[in-house]
Scaffold this active site. Structure first.
Site, PDB file in Angstrom:
ATOM      1  N   HIS A 248       0.824  -1.222   0.000  1.00 57.46           N
ATOM      2  CA  HIS A 248       0.000   0.000   0.000  1.00 57.46           C
ATOM      3  C   HIS A 248       0.852   1.263   0.000  1.00 57.46           C
ATOM      4  CE1 HIS A 248      -1.880  -3.340   2.305  1.00 57.46           C
ATOM      5  NE2 HIS A 248      -2.852  -3.137   1.444  1.00 57.46           N
TER       6      HIS A 248
HETATM    7 FE1  FES Z   1       0.260  -1.842   3.797  1.00 53.07          FE
HETATM    8 FE2  FES Z   1       2.926  -2.061   3.877  1.00 53.07          FE
HETATM    9  S1  FES Z   1       1.754  -0.413   3.232  1.00 53.07           S
HETATM   10  S2  FES Z   1       1.432  -3.561   4.392  1.00 53.07           S
END
Ligand code: FES
Length: 144
Positions: A108
């Site tokens: 993410h």
């Molecule tokens: Fe979501 Fe690393 S940004 S697990």
């Protein structure tokens, strides 16, 4: 889990060594003087630049989050949902302008500097975890 002994004698400046400890990836990165210098200039972009949150043992609650400046030891799991971030030794400026190296989480998009400190504006809430560790001798780190 038993402690893990790691020989760092062959680790070159800029390299990352990955070992496993208690089923988790642990990284050892040999940081260059340039990287260390860069780390002192990022405070305003970080969520917890001074490592106030208890994400490290007391002996690593310092400017470089380490026992020896040169060697960075961290659990290689994102503090968002636990993916393993990617080490970007020289292409990190694609993620954070003006910062040559860091860790980027592909899940993410969380971003961490080479002291494992999380940048602002990403999903990960906390700096990377520094595991308990010590130096057996100049070339050997004991994790755990
Ligand atoms: Fe979501 Fe690393 S940004 S697990």
């Amino acid at each position: 889990g038993a402690p893990v002994e790691v020989n760092i004698s062959k680790l070159e400046p800029g390299q990352l060594l990955r070992v496993e400890w208690r089923g988790k990836p642990v990284w050892i990165v040999r940081r260059t003087p340039e990287v260390l210098d860069g780390l002192t200039k990022l405070a305003e972009q970080l969520r917890d630049p001074d490592s106030v949150e208890p994400q490290q043992p007391e002996y690593a609650q310092n400017a470089f989050r380490s026992i020896k400046d040169e060697y960075f030891v961290a659990v290689g799991l994102c503090t968002h949902l636990g993916c393993s971030p990617t080490y970007m030794p020289d292409t990190f400026s694609q993620q954070v302008e003006g910062v040559a190296s860091g860790f980027f989480c592909p899940c993410h998009g969380s971003k961490f500097d080479l002291a494992g400190r999380v940048f602002q504006g990403v999903p990960a809430p906390l700096n990377l975890v520094i595991p308990p560790h010590s130096y057996v001798n100049e070339n050997t780190i004991l994790i755990g």
